[in-house]
Write a protein that holds these residues in place. Structure first.
Motif, mmCIF file in Angstrom:
data_model
loop_
_atom_site.group_PDB
_atom_site.id
_atom_site.type_symbol
_atom_site.label_atom_id
_atom_site.label_comp_id
_atom_site.label_asym_id
_atom_site.label_seq_id
_atom_site.Cartn_x
_atom_site.Cartn_y
_atom_site.Cartn_z
ATOM 1 N N LEU A 32 0.816 -1.215 0.000
ATOM 2 C CA LEU A 32 0.000 0.000 0.000
ATOM 3 C C LEU A 32 0.849 1.264 0.000
ATOM 4 O O LEU A 32 2.007 1.236 0.418
ATOM 5 C CB LEU A 32 -0.902 0.002 1.238
ATOM 6 N N VAL A 58 -7.853 0.553 -2.481
ATOM 7 C CA VAL A 58 -7.102 1.629 -3.121
ATOM 8 C C VAL A 58 -7.899 2.065 -4.345
ATOM 9 O O VAL A 58 -8.174 1.248 -5.232
ATOM 10 C CB VAL A 58 -5.689 1.154 -3.527
ATOM 11 N N GLY A 63 -2.313 5.664 -5.988
ATOM 12 C CA GLY A 63 -2.284 4.564 -5.035
ATOM 13 C C GLY A 63 -2.218 3.222 -5.737
ATOM 14 O O GLY A 63 -1.472 2.322 -5.323
#
Length: 147
Positions: A32, A58, A63
């Protein structure tokens, strides 16, 4: 990578009573963006043991690029590309299972423990188009990692 052909990427893992929750969270965080919020749900197993479900969705392009960059580090990325037809379902979702212990150690490997599900953008929403888009995203991420 200019375009990310995913609507979102979900990552999920379970933390069993025998595991250290902080370590399991660190393993998930490996995939992440920095300081990304992880959702936590506490549950009870069949035998009354505690199970914590850790998950993250996400949804931003930046991201998702972080997640894809991590996947590009897979030593078996060629295997993933070969199996892409089976890893994308008829609902245009791409699935991978990643090794939780390896992730805690900073490595990216296929295995057990962390489930990745990515909803692939495909217009029209057909399996073949979703496979092609997922292939493009993975190959581009792999190309960025080599630069």
């Amino acid at each position: 990578m200019p375009r990310v052909p995913f609507h979102y990427i979900d990552l999920r893992t379970f933390c069993y009573a025998t595991e250290d929750e902080k370590r399991v969270e660190e393993a998930l965080q490996q995939f992440l963006p920095e300081e990304f919020e992880i959702d936590r749900v506490e549950n009870t197993g069949h035998h009354g043991d505690r199970i914590v479900i850790l998950s993250a969705r996400v949804e931003t392009a930046d991201g998702m690029r972080v997640v894809l960059d991590q996947l590009a580090a897979l030593d078996s990325i060629d295997r993933v590309l070969e199996e892409l037809d089976e890893r994308v379902d008829d609902n245009c979702s791409f699935f991978l299972r990643l090794d939780k212990q390896a992730a805690f150690n900073g490595l990216v490997r296929l295995g057990e423990g962390i489930t990745l599900r990515a909803k692939v953008e495909a217009y029209p929403a057909k399996h073949e188009k979703a496979v092609a888009n997922a292939r493009e995203a993975i190959e581009l991420a792999g190309g960025d990692a080599d630069e």
